[in-house]
Design an enzyme around this catalytic site. Structure first.
Site, PDB file in Angstrom:
ATOM      1  CB  CYS B 158      49.072  58.908 -13.984  1.00 57.33           C
ATOM      2  SG  CYS B 158      48.020  57.830 -13.269  1.00 57.33           S
ATOM      3  CG  HIS B 297      47.944  64.718 -12.898  1.00 57.62           C
ATOM      4  ND1 HIS B 297      48.077  64.115 -14.040  1.00 57.62           N
ATOM      5  CD2 HIS B 297      47.585  63.874 -12.108  1.00 57.62           C
ATOM      6  CE1 HIS B 297      47.947  62.610 -13.652  1.00 57.62           C
ATOM      7  NE2 HIS B 297      47.492  62.585 -12.513  1.00 57.62           N
ATOM      8  CD  GLU B 308      47.290  69.795 -10.924  1.00 62.09           C
ATOM      9  OE1 GLU B 308      46.594  68.873 -10.847  1.00 62.09           O
ATOM     10  OE2 GLU B 308      48.125  69.964 -12.089  1.00 62.09           O
ATOM     11  CE  LYS B 329      44.715  63.073 -16.635  1.00 61.95           C
ATOM     12  NZ  LYS B 329      45.665  64.373 -16.534  1.00 61.95           N
ATOM     13  CG  HIS B 334      43.755  59.592 -15.277  1.00 61.45           C
ATOM     14  ND1 HIS B 334      44.817  60.000 -16.209  1.00 61.45           N
ATOM     15  CD2 HIS B 334      44.436  59.415 -14.060  1.00 61.45           C
ATOM     16  CE1 HIS B 334      45.700  59.939 -15.510  1.00 61.45           C
ATOM     17  NE2 HIS B 334      45.615  59.466 -14.198  1.00 61.45           N
ATOM     18  CG  PHE B 393      49.021  55.015  -8.414  1.00 61.88           C
ATOM     19  CD1 PHE B 393      48.581  56.332  -7.949  1.00 61.88           C
ATOM     20  CD2 PHE B 393      48.404  54.248  -8.431  1.00 61.88           C
ATOM     21  CE1 PHE B 393      47.104  56.448  -7.861  1.00 61.88           C
ATOM     22  CE2 PHE B 393      47.053  54.060  -8.335  1.00 61.88           C
ATOM     23  CZ  PHE B 393      46.322  55.332  -7.810  1.00 61.88           C
TER      24      PHE B 393
END
Lengths: 85, 405
Positions: B158, B297, B308, B329, B334, B393
């Site tokens: 990502c 994010h 976050e 998003k 996403h 990830f």
């Protein structure tokens, strides 16, 4: 399907794949390289022909397929079930 | 030396082209709908941010389409827009023109269809490998537009596009290129990727009948991310050269920071996120007190949005409450390896237009998410320094700093 019908279908198929070629010039004698297909394009073309006509080009015989007529001959000799009717 | 953004292109679920995308973003348009591309009835998450009004035949020949995956189509479209926007780059030598792209999954649609054929004992499409490989999009952009310099692809899940844009910054600063096409592309609204993320309980499953409210970063009741697809591209060059050729300059790309959690492959980590933001701000020669916008994010997972929020509080201290934040998003889902490029465009447009787009579906925030996320309505505010976050990830964290000139 008779030979003339098969020939017309294969030529129409090839015509749909060429780029920057006058499709009216395509005949059974046309070689793939003359139609602008390099070796990798030819592999893709034969793959698409398998999908379109329901045939499986044999691993050894595929190397001998160089022209529009070769595809027509192959399909005539190895007709898929739905073309036998 | 300053690096600037002189061209942008985007294909996103809420719009193709910068104007359409930004207009939709500012108006809080929802881009999440039921999955249309395949039968999703066996999935628990049956919604996605999809691009529907898109035809690769508009810019590729039938033969080229046959040789390319959808993620490459999206990338080429965004690159074509960005190059048209950037104007005349003829003065640069082709060997000095680089491409730096991100994609988390590459040509995964081709991977799925070819695997299916293999297990059915059908013949293999000859372009299977060149369609799947993650660098396919970057290679096609180079080939189509004649960009013959460095050609890089970054696959860090990502954060792929965040790292790719950072790599482009490095290429320009170190003198290895005069201009770089940088960004990301992803097209994995697909049965296998969706099932894989489902198996990790990462996707939203409770909003199949109400897709418009599924992607809800920081909000009560959020239950996972919504898969999205898209591509976004920036044209980057040195400010001095851009000015010389009379280019239109949107913003500076001032800093890039990255850090790995090295703790857990999929769980987020506050310290890693802080480290990436801090490194990017330092790289820009700035301090946290100068930051006045954050493009989060914020994927809408229960854990990720809280982590976050905590990371922002840890880095910015009491000022964290003052900094407007928004989550792109919330509207598009996403887009994995493209998301940081789309977030970058949102950040750049925020600085460029003086408007901050909203985080939609934020009627009631999670008590643990207590910052200013620009809920539901855009606000007018001139900002000068924006941070775009991408956390991934693999424990990858990447942050970018954009500033006005």
């Amino acid at each position: 399907m008779d030979t003339a019908e098969l020939e017309a279908k294969v030529i129409a198929f090839i015509a749909s794949k060429v780029e920057n070629i006058d499709t009216s010039t395509i005949t059974t004698a046309s070689k793939f390289e003359e139609l602008g297909f390099d070796s990798l394009d030819t592999v893709q073309l034969l793959f698409d022909a398998e999908e379109t006509f329901g045939v499986n080009f044999d691993g050894d015989e595929v190397k001998g397929l160089r022209s529009v007529g070769d595809i027509i001959d192959y399909i005539s000799k190895h007709p898929p079930e739905d073309l036998k009717k | 030396m300053h690096i600037v953004v002189t061209g942008m292109g985007i294909v996103a679920p809420i719009g193709t082209g910068i104007d359409q995308f930004w207009n939709a973003a500012v108006n809080g348009v929802n881009g999440i709908t039921r999955i249309q591309g395949f039968d999703a009835s066996s999935l628990h998450s049956r919604i996605a941010g999809q691009i529907t009004d898109f035809n690769p035949a508009d810019f590729l020949s039938p033969k080229q389409i046959e040789q390319t995956d959808r993620f490459t189509h999206l990338a080429i479209s965004a690159a074509q827009q960005a190059l048209a926007d950037a104007g005349d780059l003829e003065n640069y030598s082709p060997r000095r023109l680089g491409v730096s792209l991100g994609s988390g999954m590459g040509g995964f649609g081709t991977f799925e269809s070819s695997v299916t054929r293999k297990f059915q004992n059908k013949s293999m499409p000859p372009f299977t490998v060149p369609r799947i490989m993650a660098n396919s999009a970057a290679a096609w952009i180079a080939t189509k537009f004649g960009w013959k310099g460095a050609n890089l692809t970054c696959s860090t899940a990502c954060s792929s596009a965040g790292n790719a844009i950072g790599m482009a910054l490095d290429l320009l600063r170190t003198g290895k290129a005069d201009a770089v096409i940088a960004g990301g592309a992803e097209a994995c609204v697909l049965p296998l990727t969706m099932s894989g993320f489902e198996a990790l309980h990462a996707l939203s499953t409770g909003f199949n009948d109400d897709p418009a409210h599924a992607s809800r970063p920081f909000a009560q009741g959020r239950d996972g991310f919504v898969m999205g697809e898209g591509a976004a591209i920036l044209v980057l060059e040195k400010e001095e050269q851009a000015l010389q050729r009379g280019a239109h300059i949107y913003a500076r790309l001032a800093g890039y920071g990255c850090a790995c959690d090295a703790a857990h492959l999929v769980a987020p980590d506050i310290d890693g996120q802080v480290a990436a933001m801090q490194a990017a701000i330092e790289d820009a020669g700035m301090t946290p007190d100068q930051v006045d916008y954050i493009n989060a994010h914020a994927t809408s997972t229960p854990l990720g949005d809280v982590i976050e929020t905590k990371a922002i509080k840890q880095l910015f201290g009491e000022r964290a409450q003052e900094i407007p934040i928004s989550a792109t998003k919330s509207m598009i889902g996403h887009t994995i390896g493209a998301s940081a490029a789309i977030g970058s465009i949102a950040t750049i447009m925020t600085l460029h237009t003086g408007t901050i787009h909203p985080t939609i579906n934020l009627a009631e925030a999670d008590p643990e998410c207590d910052l200013n996320y620009t809920p539901n309505q855009a606000i007018r505010k001139n900002t000068r320094v924006g941070v775009c976050n991408a956390f991934a990830f693999g424990g990858n964290n990447a942050s970018l700093v954009f500033t006005t000139r």
